[in-house]
Design a protein around this motif. Structure first.
Motif, PDB file in Angstrom:
ATOM      1  N   THR A 466       0.667  -0.983   0.052  1.00 35.79           N
ATOM      2  CA  THR A 466      -0.311   0.475  -0.066  1.00 35.79           C
ATOM      3  C   THR A 466       0.744   1.524   0.028  1.00 35.79           C
ATOM      4  O   THR A 466       0.579   2.366   0.299  1.00 35.79           O
ATOM      5  CB  THR A 466      -0.825   0.237   1.313  1.00 35.79           C
ATOM      6  OG1 THR A 466       0.024   0.054   2.208  1.00 35.79           O
ATOM      7  CG2 THR A 466      -1.582  -1.250   0.904  1.00 35.79           C
ATOM      8  N   ALA A 468       3.313   3.646  -2.887  1.00 38.76           N
ATOM      9  CA  ALA A 468       3.833   3.572  -4.145  1.00 38.76           C
ATOM     10  C   ALA A 468       4.717   5.027  -4.093  1.00 38.76           C
ATOM     11  O   ALA A 468       4.657   6.428  -3.794  1.00 38.76           O
ATOM     12  CB  ALA A 468       2.443   3.853  -4.385  1.00 38.76           C
ATOM     13  N   THR A 493       3.518   7.253  -0.927  1.00 33.94           N
ATOM     14  CA  THR A 493       2.379   7.367  -0.852  1.00 33.94           C
ATOM     15  C   THR A 493       1.251   6.017  -0.262  1.00 33.94           C
ATOM     16  O   THR A 493       1.715   5.298  -1.078  1.00 33.94           O
ATOM     17  CB  THR A 493       1.100   7.783  -2.645  1.00 33.94           C
ATOM     18  OG1 THR A 493       1.427   8.828  -2.812  1.00 33.94           O
ATOM     19  CG2 THR A 493      -0.723   7.709  -2.236  1.00 33.94           C
ATOM     20  N   ASN A 494       0.650   6.440   0.049  1.00 35.11           N
ATOM     21  CA  ASN A 494       0.078   4.783   0.957  1.00 35.11           C
ATOM     22  C   ASN A 494      -1.572   5.558   0.473  1.00 35.11           C
ATOM     23  O   ASN A 494      -2.312   5.860   0.687  1.00 35.11           O
ATOM     24  CB  ASN A 494      -0.105   5.582   2.411  1.00 35.11           C
ATOM     25  CG  ASN A 494      -0.777   5.087   3.136  1.00 35.11           C
ATOM     26  OD1 ASN A 494      -1.898   4.028   3.084  1.00 35.11           O
ATOM     27  ND2 ASN A 494      -0.881   5.441   4.799  1.00 35.11           N
ATOM     28  N   THR A 495      -1.897   4.374  -0.657  1.00 35.56           N
ATOM     29  CA  THR A 495      -2.531   3.557  -0.838  1.00 35.56           C
ATOM     30  C   THR A 495      -3.379   2.933  -0.394  1.00 35.56           C
ATOM     31  O   THR A 495      -4.593   2.385  -0.909  1.00 35.56           O
ATOM     32  CB  THR A 495      -2.372   3.018  -2.578  1.00 35.56           C
ATOM     33  OG1 THR A 495      -1.223   2.137  -1.997  1.00 35.56           O
ATOM     34  CG2 THR A 495      -1.523   4.012  -3.319  1.00 35.56           C
ATOM     35  N   THR A 497      -5.857   1.643   3.453  1.00 36.85           N
ATOM     36  CA  THR A 497      -6.852   2.244   4.556  1.00 36.85           C
ATOM     37  C   THR A 497      -6.735   2.627   6.060  1.00 36.85           C
ATOM     38  O   THR A 497      -7.231   3.429   6.554  1.00 36.85           O
ATOM     39  CB  THR A 497      -8.443   1.482   4.218  1.00 36.85           C
ATOM     40  OG1 THR A 497      -7.552  -0.061   5.194  1.00 36.85           O
ATOM     41  CG2 THR A 497      -8.885   1.192   2.777  1.00 36.85           C
ATOM     42  N   GLY A 523      -4.336   7.868   1.865  1.00 28.55           N
ATOM     43  CA  GLY A 523      -4.613   8.787   0.650  1.00 28.55           C
ATOM     44  C   GLY A 523      -3.302   9.877   1.099  1.00 28.55           C
ATOM     45  O   GLY A 523      -3.299  10.808   0.209  1.00 28.55           O
TER      46      GLY A 523
END
Length: 668
Positions: A466, A468, A493-495, A497, A523
């Protein structure tokens, strides 16, 4: 009567010998199994096993248990695998056993039972060992169904070697097992005495310090008998196979300009080595397979001198004269599998000179044709073949060690003998690494020498990350040695939850980073500033490794830059407005050598879209001493109205050549 009885006895023995059944060979299994992977929870299926030395009565085994097997030919078996074998994700060990006389059990080929994926995500963890690693190999040494490790260690203080056995717990962790005071390099894992327990065969030195082959027979509980030494020009790369079809495993070794065969003598012992010459020298890697499909095992050798050689086996333990195939670079490893599904074994090699993976496709008659080559991030030292993402197509895994950087890459296969561009991973893939499922989740993992050399890095597959990094690579403009470039920004980036935490960011030499990354909320992004700080001239490759808890850690980003000791000042020239056909006032460019040694000035020229509108007069010597400067005078004479652009270039040996500055002026 005694004479008649003796005659009848001798006649019976002679007749029996005429009709005596020959020994069955030890079977040999090729990559890939068909299918190469299977999804869990599905129905039963037919497993196709391709190899060499199969006989009627050969049986396919699933984790050591026999399955209903159909003999198709001496190179093809099918086995019925039930749905109960694949209810959950796991990795099955597939072997083939053949009955007596002779016979025995083949090499192990893994069959991942897992959901297929379009990617491979790896998590790195470190396993500390007491000494510097020289190689690592894997196998189930205590027969508990978990993969173990055999590590070759050297004490940097006293130069003493240790063979360390690390017993797998089945969850990716290991417990220290037995340790032996012996050099065990280039270790091959195989059951050489046919007792059902894995043994170790390796390159070593004898008690009197002569190069030797070492054999340690396994007890099946993770321990091994004392080493037996075989001397007589046996070194260094090692493989096993039944080369004379007598049901006993033999050993082949390769080094420099020769290879040696040690035929099995029974009970895990071997006969005196018989050696053959190889073309050229530098042959330090080998692979075994039936390349001409005649039922006899053949040999492929890779040479750092620039190619590979094929020695076809005669089936009696002897070999034909090796045939050499030039590749054009320093071939440093070799492995074999049917990469394009045509039923013929192909070759995968690494080329140190070009930094590429080289494919040669087999024609099925023992000859090979050139295939594709694929770039890797650095210098690929070794390559192995496996289905890493469970899609049923063989992939390539390389260990890279170039420019002082330890990393590795995976090239996913397309199933037709071609491969996708490399995916780069950190963690320290170096000389040798092993592929196995260390945590029994159906996804193949990697064990390799860690970048710090006194740890084993376990790269375990997971279901993805998670986190990127963007972009995937950074390219810096040419930078003066011992100066700091302008920063380039990388975003993490934290993709997912939930929040992720960055525990460490490291960069390779000649690069630096600044960041305040810690916890990153869903996010959100963290920005990392990266600087190029070259300490030597020339092309410089590097990387950044981000360790976090997001899965697929560490995240890796490649850097590219060029260092130079030549400075052109000013950085550009603008001549302003000049009437057409009129010569401008001169402007001067200073060429300075900022290094500690002299620089050769190999040429000065002007190019670009309107380069003919500019002229230069070069006052630089052919050799510019350290700490000195020279001048180039530039003029502008426009041939037409409007803006005219050119480029001044200086070819030199200071790194980053040619050095260039833009030229501009306006014709009026």
């Amino acid at each position: 009567m005694k004479t008649l009885a003796a005659f009848l006895s001798a006649t019976i023995f002679f007749c029996a010998s005429l009709f005596a059944q020959p020994n069955n060979p030890v079977p040999f299994v090729n990559h890939p199994l068909i299918p190469a992977s299977i999804a869990p929870g599905g129905p039963g299926f037919t497993l196709n096993v391709v190899g060499t030395g199969f006989v009627s009565g050969s049986t396919v085994h699933w984790n050591g248990s026999p399955r209903a097997t159909t003999f198709v030919s001496n190179s093809h078996l099918t086995a019925s695998i039930s749905s109960s074998d694949i209810t959950t994700a796991t990795t099955a060990s597939i072997t083939v056993s053949s009955p007596a006389p002779g016979g025995g059990t083949s090499n192990i080929v893994f069959l991942p039972v897992r959901e297929p994926s379009t990617f491979v995500s790896l998590n790195a963890s470190s396993l500390s060992v007491q000494g510097d690693l020289c190689s690592v190999a894997s196998g189930d040494f205590n027969n508990d169904g978990n993969q173990d490790l055999a590590a070759c260690l050297i004490n940097p203080q006293n130069g003493q070697y240790t063979l360390s056995i690390l017993l797998g717990n089945g969850n990716g962790n290991f417990t220290q097992g037995a340790q032996y005071s012996v050099l065990a390099d280039n270790t091959v894992v195989a059951d050489v005495n046919g007792d059902g327990n894995l043994d170790l065969v390796f390159d070593t030195t004898s008690p009197n310090n002569d190069q030797a082959l070492g054999v340690m027979l396994g007890a099946g509980d993770g321990t091994f008998q004392p080493v037996t030494y075989y001397q007589g020009s046996v070194c260094c790369e090692t493989a096993v196979g039944d080369f004379n079809h007598d049901g006993l495993l033999d050993v082949v070794t390769a080094y420099s300009d020769k290879f040696c065969i040690l035929l099995g003598a029974g009970g895990g012992t071997f006969q005196t080595a018989h050696c053959y010459g190889l073309p050229l020298s530098g042959f330090d890697w080998l692979a075994v397979g039936d390349f001409n499909r005649d039922g006899a095992l053949d040999l492929a050798f890779a040479s750092e001198s620039g190619g590979f050689a094929i020695a076809l086996g005669n089936g009696d333990g002897t070999f034909e004269t090796p045939v050499f195939y030039p590749v054009g670079g320093g071939v440093n490893s070799i492995d074999t599998a049917d990469l394009n599904g045509d039923g013929k074994l192909d070759l995968v090699m690494t080329d140190l000179n070009t930094g590429r993976v080289v494919i040669s496709y087999g024609n099925g008659d023992g000859t090979f044709r050139a295939g594709f080559t694929y770039a890797t991030p650095f210098e690929p030292f070794s390559a192995l073949i496996a289905d890493m993402n469970g899609d049923g197509k063989l992939d390539l895994i390389t260990g890279d060690y170039g420019y002082g950087i330890a990393t590795g890459s995976i090239l996913l296969g397309n199933g037709d003998g071609t491969f996708q561009p490399f995916m780069d991973y950190g963690g320290g893939f170096t000389n040798y690494f092993a592929i196995a499922d260390f945590n029994n989740d159906g996804m193949l993992d990697l064990a390799m020498i860690g970048s710090s050399n006194n740890n084993i890095t376990i790269m375990s597959q997971d279901n993805g990350t998670t986190a990127a990094l963007a972009p995937k690579t950074l390219t810096f403009p040419t930078q003066l040695v011992n100066t700091v470039s302008n920063p380039k920004v990388v975003t993490l980036t934290n993709t997912g939850t939930s929040a992720i935490t960055v525990s460490n960011i490291s960069v390779s030499p000649n690069f630096s980073e600044l960041t305040n990354c810690g916890a990153i909320q869903p996010g959100k992004i963290c920005e990392i500033g990266v600087f190029f700080t070259p300490t030597t001239p020339g092309n410089i490759l590097g990387y950044m490794s981000v360790t976090d808890n997001a899965g697929g850690s560490p995240q890796v980003l490649n850097f590219y830059g060029t260092g130079t000791i030549v400075l052109l000042s000013p950085s550009s020239l603008n001549f302003g407005n000049v009437p057409v056909g009129t010569l401008s006032a001169p402007q001067t460019v200073m060429v300075s050598n900022k290094g500690n040694g002299s620089v050769n000035i190999e040429g000065v020229g002007i190019g670009g879209a309107n380069g003919g509108n500019f002229m230069q007069v070069n006052a630089c010597p052919q050799q510019l001493p350290a700490g000195t400067s020279c001048n180039i005078t530039v003029y502008f004479r426009p041939s037409a109205t409007g803006v005219r652009n050119g480029i001044l270039g200086v070819a030199d040996t200071g790194g980053g050549s040619p050095q260039t500055i833009p030229l501009t002026g306006t014709g009026t």
